[in-house]
Write a protein that holds these residues in place. Sequence first.
Motif, PDB file in Angstrom:
ATOM      1  N   SER A 121      -3.573   3.822   7.245  1.00 55.68           N
ATOM      2  CA  SER A 121      -2.999   4.411   8.350  1.00 55.68           C
ATOM      3  C   SER A 121      -4.086   4.281   9.219  1.00 55.68           C
ATOM      4  O   SER A 121      -3.578   3.306  10.751  1.00 55.68           O
ATOM      5  CB  SER A 121      -3.433   5.865   8.157  1.00 55.68           C
TER       6      SER A 121
ATOM      7  N   TRP B  47      -8.584   6.275   0.433  1.00 56.86           N
ATOM      8  CA  TRP B  47      -7.364   5.043   0.277  1.00 56.86           C
ATOM      9  C   TRP B  47      -6.226   5.621   1.792  1.00 56.86           C
ATOM     10  O   TRP B  47      -5.401   4.404   2.569  1.00 56.86           O
ATOM     11  CB  TRP B  47      -6.384   5.117  -0.467  1.00 56.86           C
ATOM     12  N   ASN B  48      -5.860   6.438   1.511  1.00 56.90           N
ATOM     13  CA  ASN B  48      -4.705   6.525   2.868  1.00 56.90           C
ATOM     14  C   ASN B  48      -5.280   6.072   4.158  1.00 56.90           C
ATOM     15  O   ASN B  48      -4.482   5.927   5.565  1.00 56.90           O
ATOM     16  CB  ASN B  48      -3.765   7.902   2.090  1.00 56.90           C
ATOM     17  N   TRP B  49      -6.538   6.929   4.204  1.00 50.60           N
ATOM     18  CA  TRP B  49      -6.911   7.253   5.642  1.00 50.60           C
ATOM     19  C   TRP B  49      -6.809   5.337   6.290  1.00 50.60           C
ATOM     20  O   TRP B  49      -6.277   4.705   7.471  1.00 50.60           O
ATOM     21  CB  TRP B  49      -8.623   7.147   5.865  1.00 50.60           C
TER      22      TRP B  49
ATOM     23  N   LEU C 161       0.325   4.627  -2.146  1.00 53.49           N
ATOM     24  CA  LEU C 161       0.500   5.284  -2.415  1.00 53.49           C
ATOM     25  C   LEU C 161       1.857   6.649  -2.675  1.00 53.49           C
ATOM     26  O   LEU C 161       1.024   7.310  -2.917  1.00 53.49           O
ATOM     27  CB  LEU C 161      -0.130   5.212  -0.297  1.00 53.49           C
ATOM     28  N   CYS C 162       2.627   6.503  -2.603  1.00 51.49           N
ATOM     29  CA  CYS C 162       3.671   7.286  -2.946  1.00 51.49           C
ATOM     30  C   CYS C 162       3.532   7.680  -4.037  1.00 51.49           C
ATOM     31  O   CYS C 162       3.345   8.686  -4.609  1.00 51.49           O
ATOM     32  CB  CYS C 162       5.108   6.225  -3.568  1.00 51.49           C
TER      33      CYS C 162
ATOM     34  N   VAL D 144      -7.463   9.170  -2.816  1.00 52.90           N
ATOM     35  CA  VAL D 144      -5.982   9.086  -2.543  1.00 52.90           C
ATOM     36  C   VAL D 144      -5.934   9.099  -1.027  1.00 52.90           C
ATOM     37  O   VAL D 144      -5.911   8.583  -0.995  1.00 52.90           O
ATOM     38  CB  VAL D 144      -5.283   9.882  -3.054  1.00 52.90           C
TER      39      VAL D 144
ATOM     40  N   TRP E  18      -0.286  10.177  -4.181  1.00 55.69           N
ATOM     41  CA  TRP E  18      -0.065  11.478  -3.434  1.00 55.69           C
ATOM     42  C   TRP E  18       0.773  11.915  -4.827  1.00 55.69           C
ATOM     43  O   TRP E  18       0.575  13.547  -4.605  1.00 55.69           O
ATOM     44  CB  TRP E  18       1.026  11.034  -2.396  1.00 55.69           C
TER      45      TRP E  18
ATOM     46  N   HIS F 274       0.642  -1.187   0.023  1.00 55.81           N
ATOM     47  CA  HIS F 274      -0.445   0.262   0.143  1.00 55.81           C
ATOM     48  C   HIS F 274       0.644   1.434   0.113  1.00 55.81           C
ATOM     49  O   HIS F 274       0.774   2.217  -0.653  1.00 55.81           O
ATOM     50  CB  HIS F 274      -1.305   0.169   1.161  1.00 55.81           C
ATOM     51  N   TYR F 275       1.905   1.607   0.786  1.00 57.99           N
ATOM     52  CA  TYR F 275       2.453   1.995   0.690  1.00 57.99           C
ATOM     53  C   TYR F 275       3.018   2.627  -0.184  1.00 57.99           C
ATOM     54  O   TYR F 275       3.592   3.365  -1.343  1.00 57.99           O
ATOM     55  CB  TYR F 275       3.617   1.709   1.706  1.00 57.99           C
TER      56      TYR F 275
END
Length: 228
Positions: free
Chosen positions: A81, A76-78, A38-39, A73, A42, A34-35
């Motif tokens: 997290s 997804w990040n939430w 997400l990179c 975005v 973002w 996921h990281y």
Amino acid sequence: MSRILLSPVRIEASIDPRLSRWLWLVKWLLAIPHYIVLCFLWIAFVFVTIVAFFAILLTGRYPRSLFEFNVGVMRWNWRVSFYAHTALGTDRYPPFTLAEVSDYPAHFDVTYPEHLSRGLVLVKWWLLAIPQYIVVGIFVGDWGWGDSDSWHAGGLVPFLSLVAVIILAFTGRYPVHLFNFLIGLARWVARVGAYAALMTDEYPPFRLDMGGQAAPPLTKTSDGASGP
């Protein structure tokens, strides 16, 4: 006479009824795919926001498709997290999607604005948001004296998340009051993020709305006073 005031940013979450005592030790590792995604998301988020900036400046509107992408975005990040480091309140692996997933225990949304101020777009993301950035920095960022002879401390959110999972490891129960506080902090950060990303003209309140569910709406009476 009164009218209902709702925050355009909605962030919600719920604790799994049965959380593993030790899975939190490796969730950050499991979330690496996921990281990576997400990179790139973002990076796209930044470019989309720049395009939206000029669109708002010229037309007073945030293009709907760009808005939905940026909300996706942040959503997804939430979820990632919530799973891996902010609250660690679920053992369900986050889905790989920008869309809302109704049965996942973490939710994020921003109400689409029909019109945005063309003047505010020039100053709200940097000048007006400075006080909020200071607060958010305390919540999520490192702070200390300097590099060589300095002392550094993590943000409030990672520290409290660590306290919560240590309690979980020893007792088998996630402390509900601490969870509610963490979600309140995350809700504050999310409102600032949406404001800085030009997605709303409503200035983030200096208010901690705790709890997994969104705070009840406020009402404004005809004399301007607010109440529940």
